[in-house]
Scaffold this motif. Structure first.
Motif, mmCIF file in Angstrom:
data_model
loop_
_atom_site.group_PDB
_atom_site.id
_atom_site.type_symbol
_atom_site.label_atom_id
_atom_site.label_comp_id
_atom_site.label_asym_id
_atom_site.label_seq_id
_atom_site.Cartn_x
_atom_site.Cartn_y
_atom_site.Cartn_z
ATOM 1 N N GLY A 57 2.951 5.841 -17.107
ATOM 2 C CA GLY A 57 3.944 6.836 -16.721
ATOM 3 C C GLY A 57 5.368 6.437 -17.043
ATOM 4 O O GLY A 57 6.321 7.028 -16.518
ATOM 5 N N ILE A 58 5.527 5.459 -17.921
ATOM 6 C CA ILE A 58 6.855 4.952 -18.269
ATOM 7 C C ILE A 58 7.174 5.307 -19.714
ATOM 8 O O ILE A 58 6.491 4.868 -20.643
ATOM 9 C CB ILE A 58 6.939 3.431 -18.037
ATOM 10 C CG1 ILE A 58 6.776 3.144 -16.537
ATOM 11 C CG2 ILE A 58 8.249 2.859 -18.573
ATOM 12 C CD1 ILE A 58 6.959 1.727 -16.133
ATOM 13 N N GLU A 70 -6.001 -4.236 -17.617
ATOM 14 C CA GLU A 70 -7.210 -3.773 -16.930
ATOM 15 C C GLU A 70 -6.893 -3.083 -15.604
ATOM 16 O O GLU A 70 -7.453 -2.021 -15.291
ATOM 17 C CB GLU A 70 -8.143 -4.956 -16.671
ATOM 18 C CG GLU A 70 -9.413 -4.590 -15.912
ATOM 19 C CD GLU A 70 -10.296 -5.782 -15.600
ATOM 20 O OE1 GLU A 70 -11.199 -5.637 -14.758
ATOM 21 O OE2 GLU A 70 -10.062 -6.863 -16.187
ATOM 22 N N ILE A 71 -6.021 -3.688 -14.801
ATOM 23 C CA ILE A 71 -5.812 -3.152 -13.456
ATOM 24 C C ILE A 71 -4.643 -2.193 -13.358
ATOM 25 O O ILE A 71 -4.521 -1.471 -12.361
ATOM 26 C CB ILE A 71 -5.643 -4.281 -12.421
ATOM 27 C CG1 ILE A 71 -4.310 -5.016 -12.605
ATOM 28 C CG2 ILE A 71 -6.817 -5.233 -12.462
ATOM 29 C CD1 ILE A 71 -4.029 -6.021 -11.497
ATOM 30 N N GLY A 72 -3.756 -2.162 -14.386
ATOM 31 C CA GLY A 72 -2.571 -1.311 -14.306
ATOM 32 C C GLY A 72 -2.876 0.122 -13.890
ATOM 33 O O GLY A 72 -2.368 0.605 -12.861
ATOM 34 N N PRO A 73 -3.705 0.845 -14.661
ATOM 35 C CA PRO A 73 -4.024 2.225 -14.266
ATOM 36 C C PRO A 73 -4.774 2.307 -12.944
ATOM 37 O O PRO A 73 -4.624 3.280 -12.193
ATOM 38 C CB PRO A 73 -4.895 2.724 -15.426
ATOM 39 C CG PRO A 73 -4.570 1.823 -16.576
ATOM 40 C CD PRO A 73 -4.291 0.492 -15.956
ATOM 41 N N LYS A 74 -5.565 1.290 -12.639
ATOM 42 C CA LYS A 74 -6.366 1.320 -11.415
ATOM 43 C C LYS A 74 -5.504 1.207 -10.159
ATOM 44 O O LYS A 74 -5.801 1.837 -9.137
ATOM 45 C CB LYS A 74 -7.397 0.192 -11.437
ATOM 46 C CG LYS A 74 -8.469 0.332 -12.514
ATOM 47 C CD LYS A 74 -9.426 -0.860 -12.495
ATOM 48 C CE LYS A 74 -10.474 -0.766 -13.588
ATOM 49 N NZ LYS A 74 -11.368 -1.952 -13.595
ATOM 50 N N VAL A 75 -4.439 0.394 -10.221
ATOM 51 C CA VAL A 75 -3.600 0.258 -9.026
ATOM 52 C C VAL A 75 -2.852 1.547 -8.728
ATOM 53 O O VAL A 75 -2.503 1.819 -7.574
ATOM 54 C CB VAL A 75 -2.612 -0.926 -9.125
ATOM 55 C CG1 VAL A 75 -3.342 -2.246 -9.186
ATOM 56 C CG2 VAL A 75 -1.669 -0.787 -10.307
ATOM 57 N N LEU A 76 -2.605 2.349 -9.760
ATOM 58 C CA LEU A 76 -1.975 3.649 -9.542
ATOM 59 C C LEU A 76 -2.962 4.629 -8.922
ATOM 60 O O LEU A 76 -2.599 5.432 -8.053
ATOM 61 C CB LEU A 76 -1.440 4.218 -10.858
ATOM 62 C CG LEU A 76 -0.364 3.413 -11.579
ATOM 63 C CD1 LEU A 76 0.093 4.142 -12.838
ATOM 64 C CD2 LEU A 76 0.831 3.152 -10.657
ATOM 65 N N ALA A 77 -4.203 4.573 -9.378
ATOM 66 C CA ALA A 77 -5.221 5.528 -8.926
ATOM 67 C C ALA A 77 -5.809 5.162 -7.566
ATOM 68 O O ALA A 77 -6.335 6.037 -6.874
ATOM 69 C CB ALA A 77 -6.336 5.622 -9.967
ATOM 70 N N ASN A 78 -5.723 3.880 -7.185
ATOM 71 C CA ASN A 78 -6.366 3.408 -5.945
ATOM 72 C C ASN A 78 -5.358 2.623 -5.095
ATOM 73 O O ASN A 78 -5.471 1.393 -4.972
ATOM 74 C CB ASN A 78 -7.572 2.526 -6.278
ATOM 75 C CG ASN A 78 -8.585 3.231 -7.159
ATOM 76 O OD1 ASN A 78 -9.375 4.026 -6.686
ATOM 77 N ND2 ASN A 78 -8.554 2.931 -8.460
ATOM 78 N N PHE A 113 0.806 -1.218 0.000
ATOM 79 C CA PHE A 113 0.000 0.000 0.000
ATOM 80 C C PHE A 113 0.845 1.277 0.000
ATOM 81 O O PHE A 113 0.419 2.293 -0.538
ATOM 82 C CB PHE A 113 -0.932 0.024 1.218
ATOM 83 C CG PHE A 113 -2.095 -0.925 1.137
ATOM 84 C CD1 PHE A 113 -2.421 -1.585 -0.040
ATOM 85 C CD2 PHE A 113 -2.875 -1.182 2.264
ATOM 86 C CE1 PHE A 113 -3.492 -2.466 -0.107
ATOM 87 C CE2 PHE A 113 -3.954 -2.060 2.216
ATOM 88 C CZ PHE A 113 -4.261 -2.700 1.023
ATOM 89 N N THR A 114 1.997 1.244 0.631
ATOM 90 C CA THR A 114 2.803 2.457 0.781
ATOM 91 C C THR A 114 3.880 2.608 -0.298
ATOM 92 O O THR A 114 4.685 3.536 -0.228
ATOM 93 C CB THR A 114 3.476 2.481 2.164
ATOM 94 O OG1 THR A 114 4.295 1.309 2.308
ATOM 95 C CG2 THR A 114 2.431 2.487 3.273
ATOM 96 N N LEU A 115 3.890 1.719 -1.280
ATOM 97 C CA LEU A 115 4.905 1.808 -2.322
ATOM 98 C C LEU A 115 4.726 3.060 -3.170
ATOM 99 O O LEU A 115 3.604 3.457 -3.473
ATOM 100 C CB LEU A 115 4.837 0.576 -3.233
ATOM 101 C CG LEU A 115 5.342 -0.744 -2.642
ATOM 102 C CD1 LEU A 115 5.006 -1.885 -3.583
ATOM 103 C CD2 LEU A 115 6.849 -0.686 -2.390
ATOM 104 N N PRO A 116 5.824 3.676 -3.604
ATOM 105 C CA PRO A 116 5.729 4.820 -4.507
ATOM 106 C C PRO A 116 5.090 4.416 -5.842
ATOM 107 O O PRO A 116 5.234 3.271 -6.293
ATOM 108 C CB PRO A 116 7.185 5.243 -4.715
ATOM 109 C CG PRO A 116 7.933 4.657 -3.566
ATOM 110 C CD PRO A 116 7.212 3.394 -3.213
ATOM 111 N N THR A 117 4.419 5.369 -6.465
ATOM 112 C CA THR A 117 3.777 5.128 -7.761
ATOM 113 C C THR A 117 4.771 4.581 -8.780
ATOM 114 O O THR A 117 4.442 3.682 -9.558
ATOM 115 C CB THR A 117 3.154 6.435 -8.281
ATOM 116 O OG1 THR A 117 2.154 6.858 -7.356
ATOM 117 C CG2 THR A 117 2.534 6.244 -9.650
#
Length: 385
Positions: free
Chosen positions: A336-337, A224-232, A179-183
């Motif tokens: 973002g890569i 599917e989840i890539g952008p979501k894990v960054l946003a949430n 949860f605390t990992l940098p984006t």
């Protein structure tokens, strides 16, 4: 599909509040070395949980394994373990810490010069210390495989090795620890897992229906989840699915009985060793240019990839292939890569250096058909500018 043997002895302990199970997983009389990278595992309380679970066992710590673990640092740990006669290793961190621990496990009992483990790609390993892992960063799949990649800082040499003796005995996967990992690290993890899957999938058909559908499922999940894990960042289910997808991408299943490529990784390793670019970002630089150059030899699988992963069905075959490769690049960019050498302030002048390193390390015939010559690697890099 081709003949294969599959073996994976690593026990997976998945879910929240599972670190306490270390008391059952680590021998009661073990003399333990905890291997760590930076301070994040300490700051978020993971190290304290690990120490509590290990109870009265003798425990030492070694901090400072780099994001690209170096031989020089790892050998410091080897000397301490030998001197203190420690007999069990516990990696607490991401793939780099686990890779480093695999090398340490093999190097401690190694009779010769430990760098030979790398130059022989692990073939000279005859024994290794037992070890387990507590995964805090989903990306590499190192928690459930028998491979690692180590860098010699003095010579800018980054080499892989594999040996069944360095499978982890167990790996604890608690998604809440991410949860605390940098984006940046989460984005890297998604792309790393994606390219791991592609390297085993985008080759040529051998009627490996199970492997293909399994790989396509992993790719679809990551998209599917890539952008979501960054946003949430606090969404447990998203992090759980990312963690398990990254493990599955490189635990041997999707690569069993099918050809594998890995040329993107070998070229990417040189970029990391020379210019200290994050591993996943080198993959994002190399892969699209690699696929464009080799689109003819990968035609059948690229068309399948376009259809089943990106749902591209309109246009000529060439148009569908081009669209799928463009979608891949766009996905990396959306995470973002950046995907060009120029994005990392590198130009054509570095290509000769990279090619010289590939040649020095014997990477002269890469890919699933061993037809990625140095000239082709040069062209891939030129197309990556």
């Amino acid at each position: 599909m081709t003949n294969f043997e599959f073996f994976n002895p690593t026990k997976i302990v998945f879910g929240t509040e599972t670190i306490a199970k270390l008391d059952q997983l680590v021998p009661a009389n073990a003399r333990v070395m905890i291997l760590l990278g930076g301070e994040s595992a300490r700051k978020n309380g993971t190290v304290a949980e690990v120490r509590a679970a290990l109870g009265s066992r003798e425990v030492h710590e070694f901090n400072g394994i780099e994001p690209n673990p170096t031989y020089e640092t790892l050998m410091q740990a080897v000397e301490i373990i030998r001197a203190e006669k420690l007999d069990f290793l516990l990696a607490v961190g991401g793939g780099s810490v686990i890779d480093g621990t695999k090398f340490i496990a093999a190097a401690v009992p190694f009779a010769g010069e430990p760098w030979d483990i790398l130059t022989t790609f692990g073939q000279t390993i005859t024994s290794a210390l037992p070890f387990g892992t507590v995964l805090t960063l989903p990306a590499t799949g190192s928690e459930m495989n028998h491979g690692a990649v180590i860098t010699q800082k003095a010579t800018h040499t980054k080499l892989p090795f594999m040996n069944p003796l360095v499978f982890p005995q167990f790996s604890i996967l608690d998604p809440s620890k991410t949860f605390t990992l940098p984006t940046r690290q989460i984005a890297n993890g998604v792309v790393d897992a994606f390219v791991h899957t592609v390297e085993q999938y985008l080759t040529y058909p051998v009627n490996g229906m199970v492997q293909d559908r399994y790989a396509e499922g992993l790719l679809n999940i990551l998209i599917e989840i890539g952008p979501k894990v960054l946003a949430n960042p606090q969404d447990y289910d998203l992090r759980a699915n990312l963690m398990w997808a990254a493990t599955q991408a490189l635990n041997g299943l999707i690569g069993a009985g099918v050809p594998q490529d890995w040329s993107t990784h070998m070229i990417g390793h040189e970029l990391t060793a020379l210019f200290d670019i994050d591993h996943a970002r080198t993959l994002a630089i190399v892969l699209p240019a690699n696929l464009v150059l080799r689109s003819e030899s990968k035609r059948e699988k690229l068309l399948q990839y376009a259809d089943r992963v990106w749902h591209i069905t309109a246009g000529t075959e060439e148009e569908r292939i081009a669209a799928a490769i463009n979608k891949t690049r766009e996905f990396f960019e959306a995470m973002g890569i950046k995907t060009r050498l120029a994005d990392y302030d590198l130009g054509a002048a570095v290509i000769d250096t990279v090619i010289a390193k590939l040649e020095a390390h014997g990477m002269t015939a890469l890919g699933e058909r061993q037809d990625v010559t140095l000239a082709m690697s040069r062209q891939i890099l030129e197309n990556s500018l």
